[in-house]
Design a protein around this motif. Structure first.
Motif, PDB file in Angstrom:
ATOM      1  N   ALA A 118      48.012  41.805  48.629  1.00 18.61           N
ATOM      2  CA  ALA A 118      48.843  40.415  48.858  1.00 18.61           C
ATOM      3  C   ALA A 118      47.904  39.416  47.345  1.00 18.61           C
ATOM      4  N   GLN A 119      46.479  39.710  47.941  1.00 22.42           N
ATOM      5  CA  GLN A 119      45.767  38.908  46.453  1.00 22.42           C
ATOM      6  C   GLN A 119      45.754  39.511  44.852  1.00 22.42           C
ATOM      7  N   ASP A 121      49.019  40.867  44.148  1.00 22.99           N
ATOM      8  CA  ASP A 121      50.000  40.081  43.454  1.00 22.99           C
ATOM      9  C   ASP A 121      50.416  38.816  43.058  1.00 22.99           C
ATOM     10  N   GLN A 122      48.794  37.656  43.931  1.00 26.07           N
ATOM     11  CA  GLN A 122      48.705  35.888  43.974  1.00 26.07           C
ATOM     12  C   GLN A 122      48.006  36.168  42.328  1.00 26.07           C
TER      13      GLN A 122
END
Length: 127
Positions: A118-119, A121-122
């Protein structure tokens, strides 16, 4: 690991030591020792395939150490740092020529760690 002698100078032994420290849950040690190797190989990685591969291998352990330390100590900044490190590595000119087996380690880490993914992708979205 011994601080002097042949083993302290052998790249493969030092990387293996990172693996063992990770298995023992010594994530801070993994991150700090991997950082030393990354710094040592930084300039060599641009022009020498052997050191490029060792650099990326040590870099993986740096990412892994920060990630696991962050998860263990509940420090989200360390997890974000891990994701940012991966995106920085991918921008390096030589990254395209890194063998698939080494790149696969990062892919597997991202697949197995949803919080890191998730990090990541950000961080990629910001690029």
């Amino acid at each position: 690991m011994a601080k002097n002698g042949w083993a302290a100078k052998n790249v493969d032994v030092r990387i293996e030591s990172l693996e063992l420290s990770g298995e023992e849950g010594k994530y801070g040690v993994v991150a700090s020792e991997a950082k030393k190797l990354v710094d040592l190989f930084e300039k060599l990685a641009e022009s020498d395939n052997y050191f490029r591969d060792k650099y990326v291998d040590a870099y993986y352990h740096l990412v892994y150490g920060y990630l696991m330390y962050g998860k263990e100590k509940m420090e989200p900044t360390q997890i974000s740092r891990s994701a940012a490190l991966i995106t920085e590595l991918e921008k390096r000119n030589f990254y395209a020529s890194v063998p698939p087996a080494i790149k696969e380690k990062f892919s597997k880490l991202l697949e197995s760690q949803p919080v890191l993914k998730a990090q990541y992708d950000q961080a990629k979205a910001k690029v």
